[in-house]
Design a protein around this motif. Sequence first.
Motif, PDB file in Angstrom:
ATOM      1  N   MET A 126      -9.673   4.521   1.726  1.00 21.06           N
ATOM      2  CA  MET A 126      -9.215   3.252   2.282  1.00 21.06           C
ATOM      3  C   MET A 126      -8.172   3.623   3.325  1.00 21.06           C
ATOM      4  SD  MET A 126      -9.309  -0.137   2.186  1.00 21.06           S
ATOM      5  CE  MET A 126      -9.069  -0.175   3.957  1.00 21.06           C
ATOM      6  N   THR A 127      -8.543   3.530   4.583  1.00 15.76           N
ATOM      7  CA  THR A 127      -7.658   3.939   5.669  1.00 15.76           C
ATOM      8  C   THR A 127      -7.037   2.719   6.319  1.00 15.76           C
ATOM      9  OG1 THR A 127      -9.005   5.894   6.149  1.00 15.76           O
ATOM     10  CG2 THR A 127      -7.516   5.153   7.880  1.00 15.76           C
TER      11      THR A 127
ATOM     12  N   VAL B   9      -2.134   2.784  -0.068  1.00 17.71           N
ATOM     13  CA  VAL B   9      -3.394   3.519   0.047  1.00 17.71           C
ATOM     14  C   VAL B   9      -3.211   5.022  -0.119  1.00 17.71           C
ATOM     15  CG1 VAL B   9      -4.331   1.738   1.575  1.00 17.71           C
ATOM     16  CG2 VAL B   9      -3.349   3.794   2.582  1.00 17.71           C
ATOM     17  N   GLY B  10      -2.026   5.543   0.254  1.00 13.53           N
ATOM     18  CA  GLY B  10      -1.840   6.984   0.234  1.00 13.53           C
ATOM     19  C   GLY B  10      -1.293   7.528  -1.067  1.00 13.53           C
ATOM     20  N   ALA B  11      -0.456   6.737  -1.759  1.00 16.17           N
ATOM     21  CA  ALA B  11       0.243   7.258  -2.927  1.00 16.17           C
ATOM     22  C   ALA B  11      -0.142   6.594  -4.236  1.00 16.17           C
ATOM     23  CB  ALA B  11       1.756   7.127  -2.727  1.00 16.17           C
ATOM     24  N   SER B  12      -0.687   5.384  -4.190  1.00 10.29           N
ATOM     25  CA  SER B  12      -0.936   4.669  -5.443  1.00 10.29           C
ATOM     26  C   SER B  12      -1.974   5.376  -6.307  1.00 10.29           C
ATOM     27  CB  SER B  12      -1.375   3.225  -5.173  1.00 10.29           C
ATOM     28  OG  SER B  12      -2.627   3.180  -4.527  1.00 10.29           O
ATOM     29  N   MET B  13      -2.873   6.129  -5.674  1.00 16.82           N
ATOM     30  CA  MET B  13      -3.850   6.863  -6.467  1.00 16.82           C
ATOM     31  C   MET B  13      -3.145   7.860  -7.390  1.00 16.82           C
ATOM     32  SD  MET B  13      -7.284   8.878  -5.171  1.00 16.82           S
ATOM     33  CE  MET B  13      -7.670   7.544  -4.055  1.00 16.82           C
TER      34      MET B  13
ATOM     35  N   PRO C 197      -0.595   6.241 -15.870  1.00 13.42           N
ATOM     36  CA  PRO C 197      -1.116   5.505 -17.023  1.00 13.42           C
ATOM     37  C   PRO C 197      -2.453   6.048 -17.510  1.00 13.42           C
ATOM     38  CG  PRO C 197      -1.333   4.185 -15.027  1.00 13.42           C
ATOM     39  CD  PRO C 197      -0.472   5.364 -14.683  1.00 13.42           C
ATOM     40  N   LEU C 198      -3.258   6.584 -16.597  1.00 16.18           N
ATOM     41  CA  LEU C 198      -4.537   7.151 -17.016  1.00 16.18           C
ATOM     42  C   LEU C 198      -4.312   8.313 -17.975  1.00 16.18           C
ATOM     43  CD1 LEU C 198      -7.585   7.417 -16.916  1.00 16.18           C
ATOM     44  CD2 LEU C 198      -7.337   8.761 -14.812  1.00 16.18           C
TER      45      LEU C 198
ATOM     46  N   LEU D 105     -12.847   2.558 -14.556  1.00 14.57           N
ATOM     47  CA  LEU D 105     -12.139   2.328 -13.294  1.00 14.57           C
ATOM     48  C   LEU D 105     -13.100   1.953 -12.176  1.00 14.57           C
ATOM     49  CD1 LEU D 105      -9.572   5.265 -13.414  1.00 14.57           C
ATOM     50  CD2 LEU D 105      -9.098   2.837 -13.735  1.00 14.57           C
ATOM     51  N   SER D 106     -14.259   2.598 -12.152  1.00 14.62           N
ATOM     52  CA  SER D 106     -15.271   2.266 -11.154  1.00 14.62           C
ATOM     53  C   SER D 106     -15.749   0.825 -11.330  1.00 14.62           C
ATOM     54  CB  SER D 106     -16.454   3.240 -11.274  1.00 14.62           C
ATOM     55  OG  SER D 106     -17.465   2.925 -10.343  1.00 14.62           O
TER      56      SER D 106
END
Length: 281
Positions: free
Chosen positions: A148-149, A190-194, A200-201, A226-227
């Motif tokens: 997601m850019t 978009v850059g850090a939330s992953m 939590p995962l 998650l998908s």
Amino acid sequence: MAPTIAFIGCGNMGSAILGGLLDATRTGGADAKIAHFIVNTKSPSSAQRLRDQFHADAARLDVRHGQNVQAMQDADVVLLACKPFLVAAILREPGVQSALAGKFVLSILAGTTPRQIAEYISPEGPQDSAPVIARAMPNVAARLGQSMTIIEADPTLSDEQAELLTWVFSQVGQVKHVAPEQFDAAGMLVGASMAMFTVPLDGLLDGCVVEGIRRPEALEMAAQVLSGMAALLKDGDHPAVLRESISSPRGCTIQGLMTLEREGVRAAFADGMINGTEHLK
């Protein structure tokens, strides 16, 4: 004739974007907006790694090391994909200002604005032949074409430049344009939330192990969950509505949710976003 693009630096993110662009242009179709590729790395070992990785495209990919100025000189479009702390030194190298004169520069450098980049290139102030600078922020899912850019909206770009900018990052996922004042927060999202979601995962996986499920099997199941959640959100389900639709009276889901609420998890994630965005600023 489609232009040549030069990558200045090509680590994980840069190589993901490069791979997406090479795939998109391999057939040489009319919609291909880039014809040739130059990559300049800091070390010989990095250059060799990229030659090995993209050996199938050797005829249109020129991989170099230690030749920033020459790579910029030989390209029509320049993508800054180095580490952010290196960019000042790179752009202050003798000859950079001349090499970038009038060219289109794309930046994926976190926390570095187009204005800062322009000042690195031309410390004495704007020049008549100054490059046009645009910035974007992809994420690591670019490697799978699922990024997601975000792209900083800039009405001063020509139609051709705006089209090329969007096309480049569309090859590695989806693209969204945001206002300059929203760029830092959107970049954090978009850059850090992953990375933040992995916290939590990991906790969920630890709980599964405690309850007797092997971690690889738990991870396989969680990845599909998650998908599926992503598909529901893209279909328009609001997170709160989705949460309520799963929670039954006296059920296990609401018990789990209440535990998280008591621990302040929601506020902790909000603070993580806020603090990360402030750091970028």
